[in-house]
Design a protein around this motif. Structure first.
Motif, PDB file in Angstrom:
ATOM      1  N   TRP A 150       0.821  -1.210   0.000  1.00  0.00           N
ATOM      2  CA  TRP A 150       0.000   0.000   0.000  1.00  0.00           C
ATOM      3  C   TRP A 150       0.854   1.259   0.000  1.00  0.00           C
ATOM      4  CZ3 TRP A 150      -4.503  -0.010  -1.815  1.00  0.00           C
ATOM      5  CH2 TRP A 150      -5.416  -1.023  -1.560  1.00  0.00           C
ATOM      6  N   LEU A 151       2.016   1.223   0.644  1.00  0.00           N
ATOM      7  CA  LEU A 151       2.898   2.396   0.677  1.00  0.00           C
ATOM      8  C   LEU A 151       3.390   2.744  -0.714  1.00  0.00           C
ATOM      9  CD1 LEU A 151       4.428   4.493   2.365  1.00  0.00           C
ATOM     10  CD2 LEU A 151       6.280   2.800   2.613  1.00  0.00           C
ATOM     11  N   ILE A 152       3.877   1.722  -1.458  1.00  0.00           N
ATOM     12  CA  ILE A 152       4.361   1.983  -2.815  1.00  0.00           C
ATOM     13  C   ILE A 152       3.214   2.399  -3.718  1.00  0.00           C
ATOM     14  CG2 ILE A 152       5.497   0.954  -4.813  1.00  0.00           C
ATOM     15  CD1 ILE A 152       6.996  -0.894  -2.928  1.00  0.00           C
ATOM     16  N   THR A 153       2.060   1.752  -3.566  1.00  0.00           N
ATOM     17  CA  THR A 153       0.908   2.099  -4.402  1.00  0.00           C
ATOM     18  C   THR A 153       0.468   3.537  -4.169  1.00  0.00           C
ATOM     19  OG1 THR A 153       0.150  -0.200  -4.354  1.00  0.00           O
ATOM     20  CG2 THR A 153      -1.465   1.479  -4.947  1.00  0.00           C
ATOM     21  N   GLY A 154       0.391   3.944  -2.912  1.00  0.00           N
ATOM     22  CA  GLY A 154      -0.002   5.322  -2.614  1.00  0.00           C
ATOM     23  C   GLY A 154       0.994   6.330  -3.154  1.00  0.00           C
ATOM     24  N   ALA A 155       2.290   6.035  -2.985  1.00  0.00           N
ATOM     25  CA  ALA A 155       3.311   6.943  -3.500  1.00  0.00           C
ATOM     26  C   ALA A 155       3.244   7.032  -5.026  1.00  0.00           C
ATOM     27  CB  ALA A 155       4.692   6.475  -3.047  1.00  0.00           C
TER      28      ALA A 155
END
Length: 472
Positions: A150-155
Motif C-alpha cells: 500500500w505504501l508503494i501504491t499510494g506513493a
C-alpha cells in the motif's frame, strides 16, 4: 519445482526492474532531453543518440514482466492484479517497438513537424501502461493487504498526479515522471521479494466428495483424490481413456455397458476433475492405478483401454494376472522401438506439473483449450475440464512420457509373460496394418472399424460394448 518456479518469477521481475531503470544512467548520454522537464520516454526517441539502447531495454523489460507473470503460481483471487501487470508488460514492449519521433517537450521544433503513427502509438501506450501498472498495484495490494504494498501504491498514485499536473503546467514534468518510474521499478522489486518469502504453493485441486446424478456416482477416491465415475451394476468394467482423455469422452460406451455391467471410469492426475500430481506419469504408476481401482480378489475386471492407455492396461495384466478377466484395446498406440525419450523431454516433463499451476498455462488453456478439444474430439468441454492449466500440463506430460513408458513396457514384457487372458484389439480406419502386430503378439482377435482413431469410442460405442460382452 514450484519453489524453483517462484524463484524464476522473482528473478524475472528483478531483471525487469533493472531494465526499466535504464534511464537512470542513460539520461546523461542524451543531453538534448532536459532532465527537469523532459520525459523518460523521450530518451528513446528516434532522433536521440541512444535510441536503440533504450528501446531494447524497454522491450526486454516488458518481456521479463510477462515472463514473471506467466510463471507465477496461480492464486484465483489475485487474477485481476496479475492480468493488469501482464498488460503493463505488453504495453512496455509496445512502447519500445513504437518510439517517439523526437523529444516533444524538450524540442520546440518537434511540435512543428508532422508526427508518424509510431509517435502517436507510443503516446497512447505510455498512458495505458501507467493506468495498467497502477491498477495492478491497487488490485494486488488489496489482495495482499500488506503495508509495503500500500505504501508503494499510494506513493505511485501521488507521483502520477504530480506528473499530470506538471505536464499541464509545463514545469518539472521530468522530475515527477522520473519519480513515478522509480516507484514502478520499486514495485517490481517488491513483487519479487514477496514471491521469494511466500509459502510454497499448494494445488488445492477438486474438493473430495461424491455426488449422485442420473444413476451415476461421481466422486474422489484414494489419498490422491482421483476423480472416479461409477455407473450400473454387474461384472466390473474398468475404462481407461487415451492420451489426455477425460471420463466424459466415454459416456456413450459406458451407457451401453451399464445395462449389464458396473462401469468404472476415472481421470488420471491433472486430467478431467482429478488434481495434478507433482511427478510426471510413469507406466508403473498407471498400472498401479488400475490395480487400485480394480475389484478385490477373487473378483476380476474387464479392462477397456484406448490409445496409450493400452500400454498401461497391458502392464497391469502382466503385473497382476489374477485381477483381469478380459482386455479390450481400442486403437492401441504403437510401440516404436526406434525412439527414445530425450533428456530435454525428461527435464521439461519434470517442470510441467509446476508450470500447469502458473498463470501462463492457465491463460493458454482458457484461450485455446476448449477449441482444441472440440477440434480433436468433436465434443464440447464438459465441466470446463480443458480450461485449466493443470489439464494442459497433464496432457503435455503424458505425450512427453510416452517414450519412457514404451521402454518400461518392453522391460515388463521381457520379465513377465502375458497370462491366458482373452484380448480383443479394435483398430480404426487406416490403421489396421499397424495394429496387426500387437494383436498377434497378444494372440488377440482383431476388429476393424471405419471410425476415426481419435473418435472411435464416440462413433463406434456399440461395437466396443459388444467386444466386452462377446469376448471369446
Amino acid at each position: 519445482m514450484e519453489r524453483r518456479l517462484l524463484v524464476l518469477a522473482a528473478t524475472a521481475f528483478v531483471v525487469a526492474a533493472v531494465l526499466y531503470s535504464a534511464w537512470m544512467p542513460g539520461q546523461f548520454t542524451s543531453p538534448l532531453v532536459d532532465r527537469t522537464d523532459g520525459l523518460v520516454g523521450e530518451l528513446a526517441a528516434r532522433d536521440q543518440p541512444s535510441t536503440r539502447l533504450f528501446r531494447t531495454s524497454d522491450v526486454l523489460s516488458g518481456l521479463a514482466i510477462v515472463l514473471g507473470v506467466a510463471v507465477t503460481y496461480r492464486v484465483r483471487r489475485e487474477w485481476s492484479g496479475w492480468l493488469a501487470l501482464a498488460v503493463f508488460g505488453v504495453l512496455v514492449i509496445a512502447g519500445g517497438l513504437f518510439p517517439l519521433d523526437c523529444a516533444a517537450l524538450g524540442d520546440p521544433v518537434c511540435e512543428l513537424t508532422p508526427l508518424s503513427l509510431s509517435h502517436h502509438v507510443h503516446a497512447v501506450t505510455g498512458v495505458l501502461a501507467t493506468v495498467a501498472v497502477l491498477a495492478a498495484m491497487a488490485l494486488l495490494s488489496r489482495c495482499w493487504n500488506a503495508y509495503g504494498a500500500w505504501l508503494i501504491t499510494g506513493a505511485a498514485l501521488g507521483a502520477t498526479a504530480l506528473t499530470l499536473a506538471a505536464v499541464a503546467g509545463g514545469y518539472l514534468a521530468g522530475v515527477a515522471q522520473r519519480a513515478q518510474a522509480t516507484l514502478t521499478a520499486m514495485w517490481l522489486v517488491y513483487v519479487a521479494l514477496r514471491l521469494l518469502v511466500a509459502d510454497d504453493p499448494v494445488d488445492s485441486g477438486p474438493v473430495s466428495g461424491g455426488s449422485l446424478f442420473g444413476g451415476v456416482v461421481s466422486g474422489m477416491v484414494g489419498s490422491s483424490g482421483a476423480h472416479v465415475v461409477v455407473q450400473g451394476e454387474g461384472p466390473v468394467v474398468l475404462i481407461s481413456a487415451g492420451l489426455g482423455g477425460a471420463w466424459f469422452h466415454w459416456d456413450r460406451v459406458a451407457a451401453e455397458l451399464a445395462r449389464s455391467h458396473r462401469v468404472v471410469r476415472f481421470d488420471r492426475p491433472g486430467l478431467g476433475r482429478s488434481p495434478a500430481s507433482p511427478a510426471p506419469p510413469t507406466l508403473y504408476g498407471e498400472a498401479a492405478r488400475l490395480a487400485a481401482l480394480a475389484p478385490a480378489h477373487p473378483e476380476q475386471v474387464t479392462v477397456v483401454a484406448h490409445s496409450v492407455a493400452a500400454w498401461h492396461a497391458e502392464a497391469f495384466v502382466r503385473l497382476h494376472p489374477m485381477c483381469v478377466s478380459r482386455l479390450v484395446l481400442v486403437d492401441p498406440s504403437r510401440d516404436d522401438r526406434r525412439r527414445r525419450a530425450s533428456s530435454l523431454g525428461r527435464t521439461l516433463g519434470q517442470w510441467l506439473p509446476a508450470l500447469g499451476g502458473a498463470w501462463g498455462a492457465t491463460a493458454l488453456a482458457l484461450l485455446a483449450g476448449p477449441a482444441v478439444h472440440r477440434l480433436v474430439n468433436g465434443l464440447p468441454d464438459h465441466g470446463r475440464a480443458y480450461r485449466t492449466g493443470r489439464g494442459l500440463a497433464a496432457a503435455a506430460g503424458e505425450w512427453l512420457a510416452r517414450h519412457d513408458m514404451a521402454a518400461d513396457l518392453r522391460r515388463v514384457r521381457a520379465r513377465h509373460a502375458f497370462p491366458d487372458v482373452p484380448v480383443t484389439v479394435i483398430s480404426s480406419r487406416g490403421r489396421a496394418r499397424g495394429r496387426a502386430r500387437p494383436a498377434a503378439e497378444l494372440n488377440a482377435d482383431l476388429v476393424h472399424l471405419a471410425a476415426s482413431a481419435r473418435r472411435i469410442h464416440l462413433a463406434a460405442s456399440a461395437p466396443i460394448a459388444d467386444a466386452v460382452r462377446r469376448l471369446r
